[in-house]
Write a protein that holds these residues in place. Sequence first.
Motif, PDB file in Angstrom:
ATOM      1  N   ASP A 172      39.391  35.674  38.999  1.00 44.13           N
ATOM      2  CA  ASP A 172      38.885  36.913  39.595  1.00 44.13           C
ATOM      3  C   ASP A 172      38.539  36.656  41.058  1.00 44.13           C
ATOM      4  O   ASP A 172      37.538  36.018  41.369  1.00 44.13           O
ATOM      5  N   ASN A 173      39.373  37.169  41.970  1.00 39.56           N
ATOM      6  CA  ASN A 173      39.125  36.895  43.383  1.00 39.56           C
ATOM      7  C   ASN A 173      37.970  37.711  43.966  1.00 39.56           C
ATOM      8  O   ASN A 173      37.615  37.534  45.137  1.00 39.56           O
ATOM      9  N   LYS A 174      37.383  38.575  43.158  1.00 41.12           N
ATOM     10  CA  LYS A 174      36.239  39.359  43.648  1.00 41.12           C
ATOM     11  C   LYS A 174      35.031  38.472  43.932  1.00 41.12           C
ATOM     12  O   LYS A 174      34.092  38.892  44.605  1.00 41.12           O
ATOM     13  N   THR A 175      35.053  37.248  43.404  1.00 38.74           N
ATOM     14  CA  THR A 175      33.945  36.311  43.662  1.00 38.74           C
ATOM     15  C   THR A 175      34.134  35.568  44.979  1.00 38.74           C
ATOM     16  O   THR A 175      33.255  34.833  45.408  1.00 38.74           O
ATOM     17  N   THR A 177      34.235  34.672  48.854  1.00 37.66           N
ATOM     18  CA  THR A 177      33.335  35.083  49.927  1.00 37.66           C
ATOM     19  C   THR A 177      33.537  34.220  51.169  1.00 37.66           C
ATOM     20  O   THR A 177      34.211  33.176  51.124  1.00 37.66           O
ATOM     21  N   LYS A 246      38.437  30.407  42.533  1.00 37.37           N
ATOM     22  CA  LYS A 246      38.332  31.822  42.908  1.00 37.37           C
ATOM     23  C   LYS A 246      39.673  32.474  43.212  1.00 37.37           C
ATOM     24  O   LYS A 246      39.780  33.710  43.219  1.00 37.37           O
ATOM     25  N   SER A 263      46.151  36.461  46.715  1.00 36.58           N
ATOM     26  CA  SER A 263      44.979  35.986  45.952  1.00 36.58           C
ATOM     27  C   SER A 263      43.669  36.258  46.676  1.00 36.58           C
ATOM     28  O   SER A 263      42.620  35.769  46.257  1.00 36.58           O
ATOM     29  N   PRO A 265      40.864  39.063  48.248  1.00 31.86           N
ATOM     30  CA  PRO A 265      40.431  40.466  48.146  1.00 31.86           C
ATOM     31  C   PRO A 265      40.364  41.153  49.508  1.00 31.86           C
ATOM     32  O   PRO A 265      40.328  40.494  50.559  1.00 31.86           O
ATOM     33  N   ASP A 266      40.318  42.468  49.487  1.00 33.84           N
ATOM     34  CA  ASP A 266      40.214  43.248  50.723  1.00 33.84           C
ATOM     35  C   ASP A 266      38.948  42.877  51.490  1.00 33.84           C
ATOM     36  O   ASP A 266      37.898  42.627  50.892  1.00 33.84           O
ATOM     37  N   LYS A 338      35.674  36.710  56.933  1.00 36.21           N
ATOM     38  CA  LYS A 338      35.713  38.170  56.899  1.00 36.21           C
ATOM     39  C   LYS A 338      36.769  38.637  57.896  1.00 36.21           C
ATOM     40  O   LYS A 338      36.679  38.343  59.099  1.00 36.21           O
ATOM     41  N   LYS A 342      44.976  39.177  56.595  1.00 37.92           N
ATOM     42  CA  LYS A 342      44.916  38.339  55.395  1.00 37.92           C
ATOM     43  C   LYS A 342      45.145  36.863  55.660  1.00 37.92           C
ATOM     44  O   LYS A 342      44.583  36.003  54.970  1.00 37.92           O
TER      45      LYS A 342
END
Length: 346
Positions: A172-175, A177, A246, A263, A265-266, A338, A342
């Motif tokens: 889950d790439n939502k983790t 950061t 991640k 892989s 996230p936005d 951030k 990409k």
Amino acid sequence: MNNSQSKSYADAGVDITAGYKAVELMKKHIARTMTSGVCSDVGGFGGLFELDTKGMERPVLVSGTDGVGTKLKLAFLMNKHDTVGIDCVAMCVNDIICCGAKPLFFLDYIACGKNIPERIEKIVAGVAEGCVQSGAALIGGETAEMPGFYPEDEYDLAGFSVGVVDRKKILDNKTMTEGDVVIALPSSGVHSNGFSLVRKVFDVENADLTSPREELSGVSLGDALLAPTKIYVKPMLALFENVKVKGVSHITGGGFYENIPRSIPDGFGAEIEKEKIRILPIFDLIAKTGNIPERDMFNTFNMGVGMSVVVSKEESEKALEILKANGEDAYVIGKIVKSEQKVTIV
């Protein structure tokens, strides 16, 4: 013994008996790949596999399919057919592992102009080796003799694989950061992508493919280009067991700029430090010979990085230790930042 034969079909260019001989020759290679889940023998209409879900709450099947592409042209020119099967398996199982899944089984498809059993055996021997390296069982396949469609001395090779992962363990790439670390797993060479450009650059039909090349540390151009795709399954499975991963990217066609973003996230991007990338000599030779811009090289080839992995900075040293203990000379090439872009290579 199977007494099926057809003179009329043979006169049309399809030798059924050659197919039977090819199957007999490949059986010993297939036997190397057998795992506990296999429930069928070679030659049936379908490959049977019993799924072991012990320890899984919600098993999810993950599938991948691919071929070897025009790298096969090098195999034809070199008359070397025992490694392209590894490429075929690798292109499928390396994709599956990006989800966190363990490959279970593989099936291949060989289409040829003429069924030469000894050549088919070599191809399948490579497929079997790829399956052994990835822990997948070769439970079936198809060899199609297609005279008039393919030249007699050529073939195409493709396949697909199915793996399994517990739903809660799907990556889950939502983790992900800011500050997370991007780790590179080295490639063995060009792998199985970008060969339309490679063939054009070197004019391979007229090139010297067999003489040692100083730029390649004494390896011939043909051998350097045919080096089989590295399979990352077992080191990655070991990593999943010990580290919170991640994101994983299999660096294939499209290179860094197409695959790494898949892989991430936005709102985030990978900042890759070019000076840290261990670019292989074959890529320097491709760029120099073809006068290819650096941006195009990184947007076409793996440049020496077959897979990238994102972990937290705190676990990066542990991840490197595990990968190295499992045969991968992994190293850090960048970090997550951030960004709306990409991938940035600095």
